[in-house]
Design a protein around this motif. Structure first.
Motif, PDB file in Angstrom:
ATOM      1  N   GLU A   1       0.840  -1.199   0.000  1.00 18.85           N
ATOM      2  CA  GLU A   1       0.000   0.000   0.000  1.00 18.85           C
ATOM      3  C   GLU A   1       0.877   1.251   0.000  1.00 18.85           C
ATOM      4  O   GLU A   1       1.985   1.258   0.551  1.00 18.85           O
ATOM      5  CB  GLU A   1      -0.908   0.001   1.230  1.00 18.85           C
ATOM      6  CG  GLU A   1      -1.955  -1.085   1.230  1.00 18.85           C
ATOM      7  CD  GLU A   1      -2.861  -0.988   2.439  1.00 18.85           C
ATOM      8  OE1 GLU A   1      -3.922  -0.347   2.327  1.00 18.85           O
ATOM      9  OE2 GLU A   1      -2.489  -1.528   3.494  1.00 18.85           O
ATOM     10  N   GLN A   2       0.365   2.337  -0.599  1.00 14.72           N
ATOM     11  CA  GLN A   2       1.107   3.585  -0.586  1.00 14.72           C
ATOM     12  C   GLN A   2       0.170   4.767  -0.841  1.00 14.72           C
ATOM     13  O   GLN A   2      -0.888   4.627  -1.434  1.00 14.72           O
ATOM     14  CB  GLN A   2       2.216   3.576  -1.647  1.00 14.72           C
ATOM     15  CG  GLN A   2       1.710   3.612  -3.081  1.00 14.72           C
ATOM     16  CD  GLN A   2       2.839   3.730  -4.091  1.00 14.72           C
ATOM     17  OE1 GLN A   2       3.074   2.816  -4.848  1.00 14.72           O
ATOM     18  NE2 GLN A   2       3.528   4.857  -4.091  1.00 14.72           N
ATOM     19  N   PHE A   3       0.585   5.915  -0.340  1.00 11.76           N
ATOM     20  CA  PHE A   3      -0.059   7.189  -0.658  1.00 11.76           C
ATOM     21  C   PHE A   3       1.082   8.192  -0.776  1.00 11.76           C
ATOM     22  O   PHE A   3       1.584   8.713   0.220  1.00 11.76           O
ATOM     23  CB  PHE A   3      -1.057   7.587   0.419  1.00 11.76           C
ATOM     24  CG  PHE A   3      -1.775   8.885   0.143  1.00 11.76           C
ATOM     25  CD1 PHE A   3      -1.828   9.420  -1.142  1.00 11.76           C
ATOM     26  CD2 PHE A   3      -2.403   9.571   1.161  1.00 11.76           C
ATOM     27  CE1 PHE A   3      -2.480  10.610  -1.397  1.00 11.76           C
ATOM     28  CE2 PHE A   3      -3.065  10.771   0.920  1.00 11.76           C
ATOM     29  CZ  PHE A   3      -3.092  11.283  -0.369  1.00 11.76           C
TER      30      PHE A   3
ATOM     31  N   LEU B   1      -2.351   3.681  -3.534  1.00 14.24           N
ATOM     32  CA  LEU B   1      -2.744   2.273  -3.575  1.00 14.24           C
ATOM     33  C   LEU B   1      -3.175   1.892  -2.168  1.00 14.24           C
ATOM     34  O   LEU B   1      -2.345   1.808  -1.254  1.00 14.24           O
ATOM     35  CB  LEU B   1      -1.592   1.392  -4.055  1.00 14.24           C
ATOM     36  CG  LEU B   1      -1.901  -0.110  -4.165  1.00 14.24           C
ATOM     37  CD1 LEU B   1      -2.962  -0.378  -5.232  1.00 14.24           C
ATOM     38  CD2 LEU B   1      -0.645  -0.911  -4.473  1.00 14.24           C
ATOM     39  N   GLN B   2      -4.485   1.700  -1.992  1.00  7.82           N
ATOM     40  CA  GLN B   2      -5.024   1.453  -0.659  1.00  7.82           C
ATOM     41  C   GLN B   2      -5.961   0.254  -0.677  1.00  7.82           C
ATOM     42  O   GLN B   2      -6.649  -0.024  -1.668  1.00  7.82           O
ATOM     43  CB  GLN B   2      -5.784   2.682  -0.167  1.00  7.82           C
ATOM     44  CG  GLN B   2      -4.895   3.889   0.096  1.00  7.82           C
ATOM     45  CD  GLN B   2      -3.939   3.694   1.246  1.00  7.82           C
ATOM     46  OE1 GLN B   2      -4.338   3.248   2.320  1.00  7.82           O
ATOM     47  NE2 GLN B   2      -2.662   4.011   1.032  1.00  7.82           N
ATOM     48  N   ARG B   3      -5.978  -0.428   0.451  1.00 10.95           N
ATOM     49  CA  ARG B   3      -6.862  -1.585   0.605  1.00 10.95           C
ATOM     50  C   ARG B   3      -8.247  -1.109   1.024  1.00 10.95           C
ATOM     51  O   ARG B   3      -8.391  -0.404   2.025  1.00 10.95           O
ATOM     52  CB  ARG B   3      -6.280  -2.542   1.640  1.00 10.95           C
ATOM     53  CG  ARG B   3      -6.959  -3.919   1.664  1.00 10.95           C
ATOM     54  CD  ARG B   3      -6.237  -4.834   2.634  1.00 10.95           C
ATOM     55  NE  ARG B   3      -4.836  -5.004   2.269  1.00 10.95           N
ATOM     56  CZ  ARG B   3      -4.409  -5.867   1.340  1.00 10.95           C
ATOM     57  NH1 ARG B   3      -5.283  -6.603   0.680  1.00 10.95           N
ATOM     58  NH2 ARG B   3      -3.122  -5.968   1.083  1.00 10.95           N
ATOM     59  N   VAL B   4      -9.259  -1.490   0.243  1.00 13.13           N
ATOM     60  CA  VAL B   4     -10.637  -1.126   0.553  1.00 13.13           C
ATOM     61  C   VAL B   4     -11.245  -2.150   1.498  1.00 13.13           C
ATOM     62  O   VAL B   4     -11.881  -1.811   2.498  1.00 13.13           O
ATOM     63  CB  VAL B   4     -11.475  -1.021  -0.741  1.00 13.13           C
ATOM     64  CG1 VAL B   4     -12.923  -0.683  -0.421  1.00 13.13           C
ATOM     65  CG2 VAL B   4     -10.876   0.024  -1.671  1.00 13.13           C
TER      66      VAL B   4
ATOM     67  N   TYR C   1      -6.307   1.633  -6.913  1.00  6.42           N
ATOM     68  CA  TYR C   1      -5.145   2.455  -7.274  1.00  6.42           C
ATOM     69  C   TYR C   1      -5.613   3.704  -8.023  1.00  6.42           C
ATOM     70  O   TYR C   1      -6.478   3.630  -8.898  1.00  6.42           O
ATOM     71  CB  TYR C   1      -4.169   1.686  -8.165  1.00  6.42           C
ATOM     72  CG  TYR C   1      -3.087   2.590  -8.729  1.00  6.42           C
ATOM     73  CD1 TYR C   1      -2.028   3.006  -7.933  1.00  6.42           C
ATOM     74  CD2 TYR C   1      -3.151   3.073 -10.040  1.00  6.42           C
ATOM     75  CE1 TYR C   1      -1.058   3.869  -8.422  1.00  6.42           C
ATOM     76  CE2 TYR C   1      -2.191   3.939 -10.537  1.00  6.42           C
ATOM     77  CZ  TYR C   1      -1.142   4.334  -9.721  1.00  6.42           C
ATOM     78  OH  TYR C   1      -0.190   5.189 -10.198  1.00  6.42           O
ATOM     79  N   LEU C   2      -5.033   4.853  -7.664  1.00 10.51           N
ATOM     80  CA  LEU C   2      -5.244   6.102  -8.387  1.00 10.51           C
ATOM     81  C   LEU C   2      -3.875   6.754  -8.588  1.00 10.51           C
ATOM     82  O   LEU C   2      -3.062   6.810  -7.650  1.00 10.51           O
ATOM     83  CB  LEU C   2      -6.156   7.052  -7.614  1.00 10.51           C
ATOM     84  CG  LEU C   2      -7.618   6.621  -7.430  1.00 10.51           C
ATOM     85  CD1 LEU C   2      -8.336   7.596  -6.509  1.00 10.51           C
ATOM     86  CD2 LEU C   2      -8.325   6.532  -8.780  1.00 10.51           C
TER      87      LEU C   2
ATOM     88  N   ARG D   1       9.286  13.904  -2.141  1.00 11.34           N
ATOM     89  CA  ARG D   1       8.194  12.944  -2.150  1.00 11.34           C
ATOM     90  C   ARG D   1       7.776  12.636  -0.713  1.00 11.34           C
ATOM     91  O   ARG D   1       8.629  12.484   0.172  1.00 11.34           O
ATOM     92  CB  ARG D   1       8.684  11.658  -2.826  1.00 11.34           C
ATOM     93  CG  ARG D   1       7.590  10.869  -3.541  1.00 11.34           C
ATOM     94  CD  ARG D   1       8.153   9.583  -4.106  1.00 11.34           C
ATOM     95  NE  ARG D   1       9.217   9.789  -5.067  1.00 11.34           N
ATOM     96  CZ  ARG D   1       9.874   8.793  -5.652  1.00 11.34           C
ATOM     97  NH1 ARG D   1       9.580   7.545  -5.366  1.00 11.34           N
ATOM     98  NH2 ARG D   1      10.832   9.052  -6.524  1.00 11.34           N
ATOM     99  N   PHE D   2       6.474  12.541  -0.479  1.00 11.81           N
ATOM    100  CA  PHE D   2       5.965  12.190   0.835  1.00 11.81           C
ATOM    101  C   PHE D   2       5.066  10.965   0.717  1.00 11.81           C
ATOM    102  O   PHE D   2       4.180  10.918  -0.140  1.00 11.81           O
ATOM    103  CB  PHE D   2       5.158  13.348   1.450  1.00 11.81           C
ATOM    104  CG  PHE D   2       6.010  14.510   1.869  1.00 11.81           C
ATOM    105  CD1 PHE D   2       6.683  14.483   3.079  1.00 11.81           C
ATOM    106  CD2 PHE D   2       6.136  15.617   1.040  1.00 11.81           C
ATOM    107  CE1 PHE D   2       7.462  15.560   3.468  1.00 11.81           C
ATOM    108  CE2 PHE D   2       6.917  16.685   1.424  1.00 11.81           C
ATOM    109  CZ  PHE D   2       7.585  16.652   2.641  1.00 11.81           C
ATOM    110  N   ASP D   3       5.314  10.001   1.591  1.00 10.02           N
ATOM    111  CA  ASP D   3       4.462   8.821   1.689  1.00 10.02           C
ATOM    112  C   ASP D   3       3.605   8.995   2.932  1.00 10.02           C
ATOM    113  O   ASP D   3       4.100   8.916   4.065  1.00 10.02           O
ATOM    114  CB  ASP D   3       5.317   7.554   1.778  1.00 10.02           C
ATOM    115  CG  ASP D   3       4.497   6.296   1.545  1.00 10.02           C
ATOM    116  OD1 ASP D   3       3.262   6.379   1.681  1.00 10.02           O
ATOM    117  OD2 ASP D   3       5.080   5.250   1.227  1.00 10.02           O
TER     118      ASP D   3
END
Length: 617
Positions: free
Chosen positions: A93-95, A114-117, A124-125, A614-616
């Protein structure tokens, strides 16, 4: 978030992760040929026919499959294979939000989410906004929007769907330079805007598709279906023909184009059965690969600008455009393949494949008033394998026959945009892999690829001129020298030759335009604290031999060397992880010439400073 192609590379033959790329080969050039033009591309290992490079937010990275890395890869191809990895199928997962100050003050904003629903479903967006200042002068704007879903219905299974769009506009055409004799163009002041302000290109690309992997017992069903489309609303090519040594030309032509379309539907369904024991394993593959598509091209307008110069901006009034009728290209191909692999882990691997295809292509030249059609039923196959002589030394090799597409006719061709029918190709290679240490490996091999050679004849008509043969020696030394210190070292020596009546008669030279004899790369990444510290430094060096510059082989672009220096700093800010990436590219400000396959010269990119934050989250 720490995309680092150098530390992730398994060899020096080509890998890309995010914005980072490392290796001897790229998606445009493997062993002297273009695998994308040839149709040798995959998404997650399944057949994919692109119309252009997929958007870099839709695609997380790519891997070049050639030599040792192609061993056991189903249905290898003579020109090598580029295997793309969709961002939606990533595991972690990432943001991530990224801000870039790219070359010459360009500005870029990136987003990856990328997140788990639910427990089994991820979304993914991704997106990019870019305002790019070109190294040849001028600029362009673009955006990328992409999205996808990934579902794991049960253990080992996955279903992934994705779509993406790239729009590039206000893209001012840079000059394509064709010297009128055996001399180089004069040095042009970098970043000077020499093109016409009204020659702004506008294009849109859409890619969508889905991949399924469904194991059941000893069987696995894999399937992928992909649709790609590119629309060119406005296209321009600025040709400086018969350039004189002083940088002037008697014949500057602007080729204007509009309403172009390139569309493909492609995919593969593959059924795999594995059986045997831990000591001797078997794999049987039944595959169906298919593609169909159509292109709308031609109808160009050639605008004669006459006498002009590279030495200053030569702005002309915007002309009235009057485009001719469009030509069309329609094609379809279906391929049934059978593959068998036998493996004794730690001892040997043998992979056999055979494919039978049905192929048709129809070209309709409305302006010339004729239709040409071709049908073919090629049978191709491959035999590849490797054997472990000791725990640290392996030999590999293979013979592959393929059926590949040919690049479209270039802008300076009399039949611009035309696509020849597919061709038969073949490759043999032999090499070794040696584990120098548990973390450092050497791969070295020899190869030969043979295929028909297409380029411009004396009347500037794009057609088959003979047979090309690329023989080469390639080597890769890759891995960790010590904790935190990574090395990627590669070298390829190429002997590219053309054979046929035109060479024998002296009409064309022995070597293809744009070919080189050597390419060498070196990447070093040093992360402090034994690979755990927040700070790392990196160096990338690349060296090319001279490059053939015209059809007679009387002109060559000089050798080129570039050195890039960079650093990464990893930090935390509240609950977010941050990464600051800085790089000075082409530190020595090397000025060189790139030569396209049609003989067009463009000067290389100069020194530039790149920075990304970049920030996660």
């Amino acid at each position: 978030m720490d995309d680092n192609a150098a530390t992730s590379a398994g060899d020096a033959f080509g890998q890309a992760i995010g914005n980072e790329r490392v290796g001897l080969y790229t998606v445009d050039d493997i062993r002297g040929f273009n695998p994308v033009d040839a149709g040798n591309t995959r998404i997650d290992g399944l057949f994919f026919a692109p119309v252009d490079r997929p958007p870099n937010r839709l695609i997380r990275g790519s891997k070049v499959r050639v030599g040792f890395s192609a061993q056991g890869y189903p249905f290898p191809a003579p020109t090598g294979i580029v295997d793309y990895e969709p961002s939606a199928s990533a595991k972690d997962e990432q943001f991530t939000i990224g801000f870039e100050r790219a070359q010459f003050g360009s500005r870029v904003l990136n987003l990856d989410l990328l997140q788990r629903v639910t427990g089994d479903l991820k979304v993914y967006l991704g997106g990019t906004l870019r305002r790019q200042n070109r190294h040849e002068g001028g600029n362009f704007k673009s955006y990328i929007a992409s999205g996808g879903l990934s579902w794991t219905p049960y253990a080992g299974a996955s279903l992934t769907a994705f779509l993406g769009r790239t729009r590039t506009y206000d893209d001012e055409a840079a000059p394509s330079i064709f010297p009128g004799g055996n001399y180089l163009p004069p040095q042009i002041r970098r970043r000077a805007m020499i093109g016409q302000s009204w020659s702004k290109r506008d294009s849109t690309q859409d890619v969508m598709g889905g991949v399924a992997r469904l194991p059941f017992g000893k069987w696995t069903l894999e399937a992928g279906l992909f649709r790609a489309e590119r629309r060119v609303e406005a296209g321009f090519t600025d040709l400086f023909l018969a350039l004189r040594p002083d940088g002037t030309t008697p014949n500057r032509i602007m080729v204007a184009d509009t309403n172009n379309l390139d569309r493909t539907l492609s995919g593969e369904a593959r059924l795999t059965r594995t059986f045997g024991t831990d000591k001797l394993a078997h794999r049987l593959i039944l595959s169906f690969r298919g593609r169909s598509g159509n292109r709308r091209f031609g109808g160009v307008q050639r605008i004669a600008l006459g006498e002009s110069s590279l030495n200053f901006a030569d702005e002309r009034p915007r002309p009235a455009f009057a485009f001719g009728p469009d030509d069309t290209d329609e094609f379809a191909q279906g391929t049934l393949g059978l593959g068998y692999t036998i493996t004794a882990p730690g001892r040997f691997l043998l992979d056999l494949g055979i494919s039978a295809s049905r192929y048709r292509k129809t070209l309709t030249f409305v302006s010339a008033g004729f239709v040409t059609s071709v049908r073919d039923r090629p049978v191709t196959g491959s035999v590849t394998g490797s054997v472990n002589l000791t725990r640290t030394l392996s030999l590999y090799g293979g013979h592959v026959r393929g059926f590949e597409e040919v690049a479209v006719a270039p802008a300076n061709a009399a039949n611009r945009g035309a696509v020849p029918p597919a061709i038969r190709t073949q490759q043999v290679d032999l090499g070794l892999r040696y584990a120098v240490t548990p973390t450092l490996s050497l791969v070295a091999g020899v190869f030969e690829i043979r295929k028909p050679y297409y380029n411009l004849d004396a009347q500037d008509f794009y057609r088959e001129l003979g047979t090309s043969s690329n023989r080469g020696v390639e080597a890769s030394l890759t891995g960790a020298l010590r904790p935190g210190l990574t090395l990627v070292l590669g070298n390829v020596l190429l002997d590219s030759r053309i054979s046929g009546e035109l060479v024998d008669s002296g009409t064309i030279g022995l070597r293809p335009i744009g070919s080189i004899r050597r390419r060498s790369i070196l990447n070093v990444d040093w992360r402090l604290g034994g690979g755990r510290g927040p700070l790392s430094f990196d160096l990338a060096a690349e060296s090319f031999s001279s490059r053939i510059g015209n059809v007679s082989n009387g002109l060559a672009a000089p050798p080129r060397e570039t050195i890039d220096l960079g650093a990464r700093y990893r930090f935390s800010l509240a609950s977010a992880r941050g990464l600051l990436r800085v790089q000075v590219a082409n530190v020595l400000h090397d000025y060189g010439w790139q030569v396209a396959a049609n003989g067009a010269f463009q000067y290389s990119v100069g020194r530039r400073f790149l920075a990304e934050l970049r920030f996660d989250l």
